[in-house]
Scaffold this motif. Structure first.
Motif, PDB file in Angstrom:
ATOM      1  N   ASP A 126      67.344  45.065  45.302  1.00  0.00           N
ATOM      2  CA  ASP A 126      66.411  45.811  44.445  1.00  0.00           C
ATOM      3  C   ASP A 126      66.612  45.446  42.983  1.00  0.00           C
ATOM      4  O   ASP A 126      65.656  45.233  42.238  1.00  0.00           O
ATOM      5  N   PHE A 127      67.874  45.381  42.567  1.00  0.00           N
ATOM      6  CA  PHE A 127      68.183  45.011  41.190  1.00  0.00           C
ATOM      7  C   PHE A 127      67.677  43.603  40.884  1.00  0.00           C
ATOM      8  O   PHE A 127      67.037  43.362  39.852  1.00  0.00           O
ATOM      9  N   LYS A 128      67.940  42.668  41.793  1.00  0.00           N
ATOM     10  CA  LYS A 128      67.498  41.288  41.604  1.00  0.00           C
ATOM     11  C   LYS A 128      65.976  41.209  41.505  1.00  0.00           C
ATOM     12  O   LYS A 128      65.434  40.537  40.622  1.00  0.00           O
ATOM     13  N   HIS A 129      65.275  41.915  42.381  1.00  0.00           N
ATOM     14  CA  HIS A 129      63.816  41.876  42.369  1.00  0.00           C
ATOM     15  C   HIS A 129      63.253  42.465  41.074  1.00  0.00           C
ATOM     16  O   HIS A 129      62.276  41.954  40.528  1.00  0.00           O
ATOM     17  N   PHE A 130      63.887  43.536  40.576  1.00  0.00           N
ATOM     18  CA  PHE A 130      63.447  44.111  39.301  1.00  0.00           C
ATOM     19  C   PHE A 130      63.628  43.096  38.177  1.00  0.00           C
ATOM     20  O   PHE A 130      62.740  42.914  37.333  1.00  0.00           O
ATOM     21  N   CYS A 131      64.761  42.423  38.166  1.00  0.00           N
ATOM     22  CA  CYS A 131      65.021  41.418  37.129  1.00  0.00           C
ATOM     23  C   CYS A 131      64.044  40.250  37.240  1.00  0.00           C
ATOM     24  O   CYS A 131      63.555  39.744  36.222  1.00  0.00           O
ATOM     25  N   GLU A 132      63.740  39.819  38.461  1.00  0.00           N
ATOM     26  CA  GLU A 132      62.763  38.739  38.654  1.00  0.00           C
ATOM     27  C   GLU A 132      61.393  39.165  38.139  1.00  0.00           C
ATOM     28  O   GLU A 132      60.728  38.422  37.423  1.00  0.00           O
ATOM     29  N   PHE A 133      60.990  40.364  38.502  1.00  0.00           N
ATOM     30  CA  PHE A 133      59.700  40.901  38.066  1.00  0.00           C
ATOM     31  C   PHE A 133      59.634  40.956  36.540  1.00  0.00           C
ATOM     32  O   PHE A 133      58.667  40.518  35.923  1.00  0.00           O
ATOM     33  N   SER A 134      60.691  41.474  35.929  1.00  0.00           N
ATOM     34  CA  SER A 134      60.709  41.640  34.477  1.00  0.00           C
ATOM     35  C   SER A 134      60.708  40.314  33.734  1.00  0.00           C
ATOM     36  O   SER A 134      60.060  40.172  32.704  1.00  0.00           O
ATOM     37  N   SER A 135      61.434  39.348  34.253  1.00  0.00           N
ATOM     38  CA  SER A 135      61.574  38.086  33.530  1.00  0.00           C
ATOM     39  C   SER A 135      60.455  37.094  33.816  1.00  0.00           C
ATOM     40  O   SER A 135      60.260  36.165  33.048  1.00  0.00           O
ATOM     41  N   GLN A 136      59.724  37.293  34.898  1.00  0.00           N
ATOM     42  CA  GLN A 136      58.696  36.323  35.240  1.00  0.00           C
ATOM     43  C   GLN A 136      57.304  36.929  35.093  1.00  0.00           C
ATOM     44  O   GLN A 136      56.687  36.812  34.044  1.00  0.00           O
ATOM     45  N   ALA A 137      56.836  37.584  36.105  1.00  0.00           N
ATOM     46  CA  ALA A 137      55.466  38.095  36.115  1.00  0.00           C
ATOM     47  C   ALA A 137      55.226  39.099  34.990  1.00  0.00           C
ATOM     48  O   ALA A 137      54.242  39.019  34.264  1.00  0.00           O
ATOM     49  N   TYR A 138      56.132  40.035  34.833  1.00  0.00           N
ATOM     50  CA  TYR A 138      55.934  41.091  33.852  1.00  0.00           C
ATOM     51  C   TYR A 138      56.012  40.550  32.436  1.00  0.00           C
ATOM     52  O   TYR A 138      55.288  41.003  31.557  1.00  0.00           O
ATOM     53  N   HIS A 139      56.861  39.570  32.205  1.00  0.00           N
ATOM     54  CA  HIS A 139      57.030  38.985  30.882  1.00  0.00           C
ATOM     55  C   HIS A 139      55.693  38.484  30.337  1.00  0.00           C
ATOM     56  O   HIS A 139      55.245  38.899  29.272  1.00  0.00           O
ATOM     57  N   ASP A 140      55.067  37.591  31.067  1.00  0.00           N
ATOM     58  CA  ASP A 140      53.810  37.004  30.605  1.00  0.00           C
ATOM     59  C   ASP A 140      52.704  38.044  30.523  1.00  0.00           C
ATOM     60  O   ASP A 140      51.934  38.078  29.567  1.00  0.00           O
ATOM     61  N   GLU A 141      52.627  38.890  31.531  1.00  0.00           N
ATOM     62  CA  GLU A 141      51.575  39.914  31.557  1.00  0.00           C
ATOM     63  C   GLU A 141      51.757  40.915  30.418  1.00  0.00           C
ATOM     64  O   GLU A 141      50.792  41.295  29.758  1.00  0.00           O
ATOM     65  N   MET A 142      52.972  41.335  30.166  1.00  0.00           N
ATOM     66  CA  MET A 142      53.236  42.297  29.098  1.00  0.00           C
ATOM     67  C   MET A 142      52.860  41.717  27.739  1.00  0.00           C
ATOM     68  O   MET A 142      52.232  42.389  26.923  1.00  0.00           O
ATOM     69  N   LEU A 143      53.230  40.470  27.494  1.00  0.00           N
ATOM     70  CA  LEU A 143      52.884  39.847  26.215  1.00  0.00           C
ATOM     71  C   LEU A 143      51.374  39.667  26.073  1.00  0.00           C
ATOM     72  O   LEU A 143      50.825  39.839  24.986  1.00  0.00           O
ATOM     73  N   ARG A 144      50.697  39.348  27.164  1.00  0.00           N
ATOM     74  CA  ARG A 144      49.233  39.218  27.119  1.00  0.00           C
ATOM     75  C   ARG A 144      48.593  40.567  26.845  1.00  0.00           C
ATOM     76  O   ARG A 144      47.700  40.687  26.008  1.00  0.00           O
ATOM     77  N   LEU A 145      49.065  41.604  27.543  1.00  0.00           N
ATOM     78  CA  LEU A 145      48.528  42.945  27.324  1.00  0.00           C
ATOM     79  C   LEU A 145      48.762  43.406  25.888  1.00  0.00           C
ATOM     80  O   LEU A 145      47.886  44.016  25.273  1.00  0.00           O
ATOM     81  N   TRP A 146      49.934  43.125  25.353  1.00  0.00           N
ATOM     82  CA  TRP A 146      50.229  43.501  23.971  1.00  0.00           C
ATOM     83  C   TRP A 146      49.289  42.783  23.004  1.00  0.00           C
ATOM     84  O   TRP A 146      48.746  43.387  22.084  1.00  0.00           O
ATOM     85  N   ALA A 147      49.081  41.479  23.207  1.00  0.00           N
ATOM     86  CA  ALA A 147      48.188  40.715  22.327  1.00  0.00           C
ATOM     87  C   ALA A 147      46.765  41.272  22.390  1.00  0.00           C
ATOM     88  O   ALA A 147      46.112  41.439  21.350  1.00  0.00           O
ATOM     89  N   ASP A 148      46.297  41.579  23.585  1.00  0.00           N
ATOM     90  CA  ASP A 148      44.956  42.159  23.745  1.00  0.00           C
ATOM     91  C   ASP A 148      44.864  43.517  23.062  1.00  0.00           C
ATOM     92  O   ASP A 148      43.888  43.812  22.369  1.00  0.00           O
ATOM     93  N   TYR A 149      45.874  44.349  23.264  1.00  0.00           N
ATOM     94  CA  TYR A 149      45.880  45.681  22.670  1.00  0.00           C
ATOM     95  C   TYR A 149      45.890  45.582  21.144  1.00  0.00           C
ATOM     96  O   TYR A 149      45.122  46.261  20.452  1.00  0.00           O
ATOM     97  N   ARG A 150      46.741  44.738  20.623  1.00  0.00           N
ATOM     98  CA  ARG A 150      46.848  44.583  19.167  1.00  0.00           C
ATOM     99  C   ARG A 150      45.527  44.118  18.577  1.00  0.00           C
ATOM    100  O   ARG A 150      45.081  44.614  17.551  1.00  0.00           O
ATOM    101  N   GLN A 151      44.878  43.166  19.233  1.00  0.00           N
ATOM    102  CA  GLN A 151      43.598  42.656  18.750  1.00  0.00           C
ATOM    103  C   GLN A 151      42.543  43.753  18.781  1.00  0.00           C
ATOM    104  O   GLN A 151      41.765  43.909  17.832  1.00  0.00           O
ATOM    105  N   SER A 152      42.508  44.557  19.834  1.00  0.00           N
ATOM    106  CA  SER A 152      41.523  45.642  19.925  1.00  0.00           C
ATOM    107  C   SER A 152      41.771  46.702  18.847  1.00  0.00           C
ATOM    108  O   SER A 152      40.814  47.262  18.290  1.00  0.00           O
TER     109      SER A 152
END
Length: 157
Positions: A126-152
């Protein structure tokens, strides 16, 4: 500094402390966000915040290394600092990238567990999967969401 500005600076100090930094680090960052002029010398920061110049120098270096502030070129020995635009974006990116270290640690833990420890293995997975999620999929998605939010938000103001 007005009483209201002082309260704001102290609130940012407490906020930074909750994030694991020092209160002085937060106070320096808070003042740099609202200072006029926005560029401040170490001496001015120390005087305004009633903190030693050595302490301000230490946290300024940490804030600079973290990407939150930048040191401006200066012909004199009085270095001036200001808030770095987009600083929290780089902090977020670095923090999420550091989750890769958790993956490596979990892999090591899984390698040393024997087969008759399913509860421990499940917790590590579970810990490993959370770290994988955070460092891979969530990383890019979070930064994209932040950029979109900031622009709006900028379009809406």
């Amino acid at each position: 500094m007005t009483p209201e500005e002082s309260e704001f600076v102290d609130r940012i100090g407490l906020f930074m402390e909750l994030l694991g930094g020092s209160r002085t680090m937060g106070r320096v960052y808070g003042w740099l966000m609202i200072a006029d002029p926005p560029e401040q010398s170490l001496t001015a920061l120390a005087d305004t915040l009633s903190v030693s110049k050595a302490s301000v120098s230490t946290v300024a270096r940490q804030l600079q290394e973290g990407g939150l502030i930048e040191r401006l070129p200066s012909a004199s020995r009085q270095h001036r600092y200001r808030v770095r635009p987009g600083g929290f974006t780089s902090v977020l990116s670095v923090q999420l990238s550091r989750m890769k270290l958790g993956i490596e640690a979990a892999d090591f833990g899984l390698a040393i567990l024997d087969g008759d420890r399913p509860d421990q293995r499940e917790r590590l997975e579970d810990f490993k999967h959370f770290c994988e999620f955070s460092s891979q999929a969530y990383h890019d998605e979070m930064l994209r969401l932040w950029a979109d939010y900031r622009q709006s938000q900028r379009r809406g103001s």
